[in-house]
Design an enzyme around this catalytic site. Structure first.
Site: not given
Ligand SMILES: *Cc1c(COP(=O)(O)O)cnc(C)c1O
Length: 362
Positions: A102, A172, A196
């Site tokens: 990511w 993030d 999540k």
């Molecule tokens: C799942 C995830 C993403 C991507 O998320 P989307 O909403 O599908 O774009 C980005 N960063 C982390 C840490 C993730 O777990």
């Protein structure tokens, strides 16, 4: 099957209580005669939903008054572009701590808008650890420093955050926001895709310090990609993902009822400890990452034997323990144990792991 425990990394399990409440209100929201999905986003009823969601999130996380909370679309992935578009203002530079898939995506996206530099990385050992944050050197002319707080795919996390002096720290937090208490004031900007640990897919939470929202977005930045657009309109510039926001609001209320993030952190630590303690004593299963950097939300492990791993995932599913297959880039297993995973689910998983070890360790 009666009781299924869903270990999916995302979209992930939601609290039963939240889904039950949503079911009760599905056809007729509090007597108005139709559902939240059919409601104007400009109505007083929806204003109450989004304002309460924001207020509850502010209380839950202790978000300071000089931060805005935005509900956006485009997933966490759109933030990989929105962050540089809006924050690479002065020097067109950003520093990255590279901890996996990511951060790589975010780094590549940032390069389209300016100079992105990796100032620390754990790529040398397959992202199984977090680089030593006491040794990082932030560039004097960087516009911000970027991290991924919890690495969903590998199962690592920052247990402490780097001191980036007066630079904004951008994080993030897609797979860890609301898993425990957090000092929001350490950050310039936090974002998280909801699917999540927060709510359904379709909404992204952004928490941004007000001084970072001026109109200095890079020239040509589309209206829809400017934080200012959404901060000025209370996340209602255009039609927001209304139903997803409504469910997030219910999750915030559930967390508040259940004792807030201090209590949530205790529960999540207890859950993670149950699995990691077992992994440390197991002869068959091994955890994949450095002990000091173990994620509280995504536990990665395996037997070292691909066929045995596959057998484990299949047999677990028959017991109502589902979505345990690891990410394709890591292999083995991954148990995602976000807020909605009850401690019983974790105990059931470890009971099954013990049984599987008894039957398969030679
Ligand atoms: C799942 C995830 C993403 C991507 O998320 P989307 O909403 O599908 O774009 C980005 N960063 C982390 C840490 C993730 O777990």
């Amino acid at each position: 099957m009666d009781q299924v425990y869903n270990f999916s990394a995302g979209p992930a399990a939601l609290p039963k209580e939240v889904l039950t409440e949503a079911r009760e209100e599905l056809l007729n929201y509090r007597g108005i005669g139709f559902s939240v999905m059919e409601m104007s986003h400009r109505s007083a009823d929806f204003a109450a939903i989004i304002n309460e969601a924001e207020e509850d999130l502010r209380v839950l996380l202790g978000v300071p008054d000089n931060y805005k909370i935005l509900f956006l679309q485009g997933g966490a992935s759109l933030q990989f572009a929105m962050v540089p578009l809006n924050l690479m203002k002065k020097h067109r530079r950003a520093d990255f701590i590279h901890t996996g898939y990511w951060t790589k995506k975010a780094y590549l996206e940032a390069q389209k808008f300016g100079e992105a530099e990796i100032i620390a990385s754990s790529e040398d050992k397959g992202f199984t650890y977090i680089p030593d944050i006491t040794r990082i050197a932030v560039n004097a002319d960087t516009d911000y420093v970027y991290i991924c707080a919890n690495n969903t795919i590998y199962g690592t996390r920052f247990t402490a955050f780097p001191d980036v002096k007066n630079k904004p720290l951008v994080a993030d937090m897609s797979s860890c926001l609301l898993s425990e208490e957090l000092d929001v004031s350490r950050f310039g900007l936090i974002f998280a895709g909801a699917q999540k640990n927060i709510g359904p897919a379709g909404v992204t939470v952004v928490i941004i310090r007000e001084d970072l929202i001026d109109d200095n977005a890079l020239e040509g930045a589309p209206t829809m990609l400017r934080y200012k657009t959404f901060s000025e309109s209370n996340s209602l510039y255009n039609t927001p993902p209304t139903y997803a926001i409504y469910i997030c609001g219910k999750v915030f209320k559930w967390l508040l009822r259940e004792g807030g993030l201090k209590r949530r952190g205790e529960i999540n630590r207890a859950k993670a400890r149950i699995i990691y303690d077992y992994l440390d004593e197991s002869r068959l299963f091994k955890g994949f990452v450095s002990r000091k950097d173990r994620s509280m939300m995504n536990v990665t492990f395996g037997t070292g034997n691909k066929d045995l791993d596959e057998k484990f995932v299949l047999e677990a599913k028959k017991r109502g323990l589902t979505n345990l297959k690891g990410h394709r880039s890591v292999g083995g297993m991954r148990a995602s144990i976000y807020n909605a995973m009850p401690i019983e689910g974790v105990k059931r998983l470890v009971d099954f792991m013990r049984e599987f070890e008894r039957d398969n360790y030679v």
